[in-house]
Motif scaffolding. Structure first.
Motif, PDB file in Angstrom:
ATOM      1  N   ALA A 133      50.383 100.728 -41.848  1.00  0.00           N
ATOM      2  CA  ALA A 133      51.271  99.664 -42.333  1.00  0.00           C
ATOM      3  C   ALA A 133      51.291  98.493 -41.357  1.00  0.00           C
ATOM      4  O   ALA A 133      51.789  97.411 -41.681  1.00  0.00           O
ATOM      5  CB  ALA A 133      52.683 100.206 -42.512  1.00  0.00           C
ATOM      6  N   LEU A 134      50.753  98.724 -40.154  1.00  0.00           N
ATOM      7  CA  LEU A 134      50.826  97.721 -39.084  1.00  0.00           C
ATOM      8  C   LEU A 134      49.455  97.151 -38.731  1.00  0.00           C
ATOM      9  O   LEU A 134      49.355  96.100 -38.123  1.00  0.00           O
ATOM     10  CB  LEU A 134      51.445  98.346 -37.821  1.00  0.00           C
ATOM     11  CG  LEU A 134      52.746  99.140 -38.034  1.00  0.00           C
ATOM     12  CD1 LEU A 134      53.127  99.894 -36.771  1.00  0.00           C
ATOM     13  CD2 LEU A 134      53.872  98.201 -38.440  1.00  0.00           C
ATOM     14  N   GLU A 135      48.400  97.904 -39.048  1.00  0.00           N
ATOM     15  CA  GLU A 135      47.045  97.490 -38.696  1.00  0.00           C
ATOM     16  C   GLU A 135      46.171  97.549 -39.954  1.00  0.00           C
ATOM     17  O   GLU A 135      46.387  98.408 -40.800  1.00  0.00           O
ATOM     18  CB  GLU A 135      46.369  98.486 -37.743  1.00  0.00           C
ATOM     19  CG  GLU A 135      47.080  98.858 -36.510  1.00  0.00           C
ATOM     20  CD  GLU A 135      46.282  99.958 -35.770  1.00  0.00           C
ATOM     21  OE1 GLU A 135      45.038  99.979 -35.836  1.00  0.00           O
ATOM     22  OE2 GLU A 135      46.933 100.804 -35.157  1.00  0.00           O
ATOM     23  N   ALA A 136      45.160  96.701 -39.988  1.00  0.00           N
ATOM     24  CA  ALA A 136      44.120  96.854 -41.015  1.00  0.00           C
ATOM     25  C   ALA A 136      42.918  97.470 -40.315  1.00  0.00           C
ATOM     26  O   ALA A 136      42.543  97.018 -39.237  1.00  0.00           O
ATOM     27  CB  ALA A 136      43.760  95.503 -41.590  1.00  0.00           C
ATOM     28  N   TYR A 137      42.373  98.527 -40.851  1.00  0.00           N
ATOM     29  CA  TYR A 137      41.193  99.123 -40.203  1.00  0.00           C
ATOM     30  C   TYR A 137      40.052  99.324 -41.191  1.00  0.00           C
ATOM     31  O   TYR A 137      40.258  99.463 -42.395  1.00  0.00           O
ATOM     32  CB  TYR A 137      41.563 100.406 -39.447  1.00  0.00           C
ATOM     33  CG  TYR A 137      42.159 101.549 -40.261  1.00  0.00           C
ATOM     34  CD1 TYR A 137      41.358 102.407 -41.011  1.00  0.00           C
ATOM     35  CD2 TYR A 137      43.533 101.793 -40.226  1.00  0.00           C
ATOM     36  CE1 TYR A 137      41.908 103.466 -41.721  1.00  0.00           C
ATOM     37  CE2 TYR A 137      44.093 102.851 -40.921  1.00  0.00           C
ATOM     38  CZ  TYR A 137      43.268 103.685 -41.672  1.00  0.00           C
ATOM     39  OH  TYR A 137      43.818 104.721 -42.366  1.00  0.00           O
ATOM     40  N   ASP A 138      38.827  99.322 -40.612  1.00  0.00           N
ATOM     41  CA  ASP A 138      37.620  99.419 -41.430  1.00  0.00           C
ATOM     42  C   ASP A 138      37.652 100.670 -42.306  1.00  0.00           C
ATOM     43  O   ASP A 138      38.034 101.753 -41.845  1.00  0.00           O
ATOM     44  CB  ASP A 138      36.366  99.500 -40.536  1.00  0.00           C
ATOM     45  CG  ASP A 138      36.166  98.260 -39.679  1.00  0.00           C
ATOM     46  OD1 ASP A 138      36.962  97.308 -39.834  1.00  0.00           O
ATOM     47  OD2 ASP A 138      35.232  98.251 -38.857  1.00  0.00           O
ATOM     48  N   ASN A 139      37.227 100.526 -43.518  1.00  0.00           N
ATOM     49  CA  ASN A 139      37.102 101.633 -44.487  1.00  0.00           C
ATOM     50  C   ASN A 139      38.444 102.147 -45.020  1.00  0.00           C
ATOM     51  O   ASN A 139      38.477 103.143 -45.731  1.00  0.00           O
ATOM     52  CB  ASN A 139      36.316 102.817 -43.886  1.00  0.00           C
ATOM     53  CG  ASN A 139      34.922 102.419 -43.514  1.00  0.00           C
ATOM     54  OD1 ASN A 139      34.210 101.825 -44.334  1.00  0.00           O
ATOM     55  ND2 ASN A 139      34.511 102.693 -42.294  1.00  0.00           N
ATOM     56  N   GLY A 140      39.512 101.469 -44.648  1.00  0.00           N
ATOM     57  CA  GLY A 140      40.817 101.989 -45.064  1.00  0.00           C
ATOM     58  C   GLY A 140      41.615 101.028 -45.919  1.00  0.00           C
ATOM     59  O   GLY A 140      42.822 101.236 -46.104  1.00  0.00           O
ATOM     60  N   SER A 141      40.984 100.010 -46.479  1.00  0.00           N
ATOM     61  CA  SER A 141      41.788  98.911 -47.059  1.00  0.00           C
ATOM     62  C   SER A 141      42.672  99.332 -48.237  1.00  0.00           C
ATOM     63  O   SER A 141      43.749  98.765 -48.422  1.00  0.00           O
ATOM     64  CB  SER A 141      40.904  97.738 -47.461  1.00  0.00           C
ATOM     65  OG  SER A 141      39.939  98.161 -48.402  1.00  0.00           O
ATOM     66  N   GLY A 142      42.230 100.325 -49.009  1.00  0.00           N
ATOM     67  CA  GLY A 142      43.100 100.771 -50.116  1.00  0.00           C
ATOM     68  C   GLY A 142      44.402 101.330 -49.575  1.00  0.00           C
ATOM     69  O   GLY A 142      45.494 101.034 -50.072  1.00  0.00           O
ATOM     70  N   TYR A 143      44.285 102.102 -48.518  1.00  0.00           N
ATOM     71  CA  TYR A 143      45.459 102.747 -47.913  1.00  0.00           C
ATOM     72  C   TYR A 143      46.249 101.759 -47.059  1.00  0.00           C
ATOM     73  O   TYR A 143      47.484 101.699 -47.157  1.00  0.00           O
ATOM     74  CB  TYR A 143      44.978 103.935 -47.073  1.00  0.00           C
ATOM     75  CG  TYR A 143      46.084 104.739 -46.436  1.00  0.00           C
ATOM     76  CD1 TYR A 143      47.039 105.396 -47.209  1.00  0.00           C
ATOM     77  CD2 TYR A 143      46.165 104.862 -45.051  1.00  0.00           C
ATOM     78  CE1 TYR A 143      48.054 106.147 -46.612  1.00  0.00           C
ATOM     79  CE2 TYR A 143      47.167 105.611 -44.453  1.00  0.00           C
ATOM     80  CZ  TYR A 143      48.110 106.244 -45.239  1.00  0.00           C
ATOM     81  OH  TYR A 143      49.109 106.987 -44.646  1.00  0.00           O
TER      82      TYR A 143
END
Ligand code: 8X3
Length: 246
Positions: A133-143
């Protein structure tokens, strides 16, 4: 009489551990999840109540709320991840599930129960988000996008109810060893195990203890946001893993 605490996603992981931790603090815990039989087993152990709940289904949420006449605490814990891959390869059915479960599910249960928390005179609403909820990370954009949205809804509620007798606490865990990774990877045990290899992840109980602490502060103390990670995890994409013994 014991105050009631409602926990969603209570059949396993952080939800089940939180149900146990809140019961130990003297609450009557109502456990909600689709796997109601697992909730019943825990309810029996902690003298609580199990009620079937599918946060994706508005009728199920309405029936669940009708079975909870009063509540002082709500822990919005239901949710999770499905899939792991680049945004350009997004699978819309997985995205839809993640947005439904994490965002709309939290919204539905909150709308159904928040008036009861306020009526208690010292309500506490806990939303279990994630470091996603605080970071955007590679391969996780849906979550990550769903968790960012869930957090935004939670923080908005905090502002919209300022002055009312209810606290809003966001718990943002990092790596916790639960069924989370197994669900994300569609039941692939080897892939799920790799998530936790070489470091000591948090346990569900570690997070539950933090939730129980936050809930049991005096009414004027609002722990707005608690980020809890394993010592070896710096952020979603950076951690320290010890090599395996030869
Ligand atoms: C679980 C933590 O880092 O996999 O919510 O998003 S992470």
């Amino acid at each position: 009489m014991r105050d009631t605490a409602v926990v969603t996603g209570a059949s396993s992981g952080i939800g089940a551990a939180t149900a146990r931790a809140l019961a130990a603090e003297g609450f009557h815990v109502v456990l909600g999840a689709r796997r109601v039989q697992r909730c019943q087993e825990i309810a029996k152990e902690i003298d609580g109540t199990a009620v079937a709940l599918d946060v994706l289904d508005p009728d199920s949420v309405a029936a669940f709320a009708a079975a909870v006449p009063t509540a002082r605490v709500l822990v919005n814990n239901a949710g999770g991840a499905q899939g792991f891959g680049p945004a350009m390869a997004a699978q819309e059915d997985q995205w839809r599930w993640m947005w439904e479960a994490n965002v709309l599910g939290t919204l539905r249960v909150t709308r159904a129960l928040l008036p009861k928390l306020i009526d208690s005179g010292d309500g506490v609403l806990v939303t279990v988000t994630s470091i996603a909820a605080l970071e955007a990370y590679d391969n996780g954009s849906g979550y990550t996008s769903a968790k960012h949205a869930q957090s935004a809804v939670h923080r908005t509620l905090r502002g919209e109810h300022l002055g009312q007798p209810v606290r809003f606490i966001e718990i943002a865990p990092g790596m916790v060893q639960t069924e989370f990774a197994l669900v994300r990877f569609g039941g692939d045990v080897a892939q799920a195990d790799r998530v936790y290899a070489g470091l000591t992840p948090l346990s569900a109980q570690d997070v539950a203890e933090v939730i129980a602490f936050a809930v049991t502060r005096p009414p004027h103390v609002n722990l707005d946001l608690i980020v809890v990670k394993p010592r070896d995890q710096h952020s979603a994409m950076r951690d320290y893993r010890r090599p395996r013994e030869p």
